[in-house]
Scaffold this motif. Structure first.
Motif, short mmCIF file in Angstrom:
data_model
loop_
_atom_site.label_atom_id
_atom_site.label_comp_id
_atom_site.label_asym_id
_atom_site.label_seq_id
_atom_site.Cartn_x
_atom_site.Cartn_y
_atom_site.Cartn_z
N UNK A 137 0.85 -1.20 0.00
CA UNK A 137 0.00 0.00 0.00
C UNK A 137 0.88 1.25 0.00
N UNK A 138 1.88 1.27 0.89
CA UNK A 138 2.78 2.42 0.99
C UNK A 138 3.53 2.64 -0.32
N UNK A 139 4.09 1.58 -0.88
CA UNK A 139 4.83 1.70 -2.13
C UNK A 139 3.96 2.22 -3.26
N UNK A 140 2.75 1.71 -3.35
CA UNK A 140 1.83 2.16 -4.41
C UNK A 140 1.46 3.63 -4.24
N UNK A 141 1.19 4.04 -2.99
CA UNK A 141 0.84 5.44 -2.73
C UNK A 141 2.03 6.35 -3.05
N UNK A 142 3.23 5.99 -2.61
CA UNK A 142 4.41 6.81 -2.90
C UNK A 142 4.66 6.91 -4.40
N UNK A 143 4.54 5.79 -5.09
CA UNK A 143 4.73 5.78 -6.54
C UNK A 143 3.69 6.67 -7.22
N UNK A 144 2.45 6.56 -6.79
CA UNK A 144 1.38 7.38 -7.38
C UNK A 144 1.59 8.86 -7.11
N UNK A 145 1.93 9.21 -5.86
CA UNK A 145 2.18 10.62 -5.53
C UNK A 145 3.35 11.15 -6.34
N UNK A 146 4.43 10.38 -6.41
CA UNK A 146 5.60 10.82 -7.17
C UNK A 146 5.29 11.03 -8.63
N UNK A 147 4.57 10.10 -9.23
CA UNK A 147 4.19 10.24 -10.64
C UNK A 147 3.30 11.46 -10.83
N UNK A 148 2.37 11.69 -9.91
CA UNK A 148 1.48 12.85 -10.02
C UNK A 148 2.25 14.15 -9.89
N UNK A 149 3.21 14.21 -8.99
CA UNK A 149 4.01 15.43 -8.81
C UNK A 149 4.84 15.71 -10.06
N UNK A 150 5.48 14.68 -10.61
CA UNK A 150 6.29 14.87 -11.82
C UNK A 150 5.40 15.28 -12.99
N UNK A 151 4.25 14.63 -13.15
CA UNK A 151 3.35 14.96 -14.25
C UNK A 151 2.80 16.38 -14.11
N UNK A 152 2.48 16.79 -12.90
CA UNK A 152 1.96 18.13 -12.65
C UNK A 152 3.02 19.21 -12.91
N UNK A 153 4.28 18.87 -12.65
CA UNK A 153 5.36 19.84 -12.83
C UNK A 153 5.64 20.14 -14.29
N UNK A 154 5.24 19.24 -15.17
CA UNK A 154 5.50 19.43 -16.60
C UNK A 154 4.47 20.30 -17.14
#
Length: 154
Positions: free
Chosen positions: A137-154
């Protein structure tokens, strides 16, 4: 960073903020992938295996420092909110330093209580099946948050 003015650079420079945001997002992705990988390898581990080594205080401090340094929201919090809390006529740098100290102490009290709670729940949380589910659960949430942050920054 705010006390020495480095937070202002992030607040004033969209490019610097974006770089910190992307690097922070990539770090979250790394943490998520690492956690998912560990949950996968933990499944293969022998139940009677040696307990995991306790991280040194230095490595825990470095991980926390890096996490906060790469979190642009912390910089925005310190540059956007704390300066507004300095009363008129008070010296800015010492007052900001005091506010940062108070925020740090509140964090220590909060995380200390959290640590006590988790210590009491340790027996349950160390069960392999519970640990595996929590890691996934933690790994999936961290991966999702990280992907969302990178995608939002572009």
């Amino acid at each position: 960073m705010t006390v020495v003015g480095l937070g202002a650079v992030l607040a004033a420079s969209a490019e610097a903020y974006t770089v910190v945001k992307i690097v922070g997002g990539m770090y979250l992705v790394y943490l998520g992938v690492s956690t998912l990988w560990q949950s996968r390898t933990r499944r293969r581990a022998v139940v009677d295996a040696e307990p995991a080594p306790v991280p040194s205080p230095g490595s825990s401090w470095r991980a926390g420092f890096l996490t906060n340094l790469l979190n642009p929201k912390i910089a925005v919090f310190y540059t956007g909110l704390l300066p507004q809390l300095v009363p008129p006529g008070w010296p800015t740098a010492p007052t900001l330093a005091l506010l940062v100290l108070v925020h740090g102490l509140l964090g220590i009290v909060w995380l200390g209580g959290y640590s006590i709670l988790l210590t009491r729940a340790r027996a349950t949380l160390e069960k392999p099946s519970v640990r595996r589910v929590l890691d996934r659960i933690t790994g999936t949430v961290l991966l999702g948050f990280g992907a969302a942050v990178v995608a939002e920054a572009r």
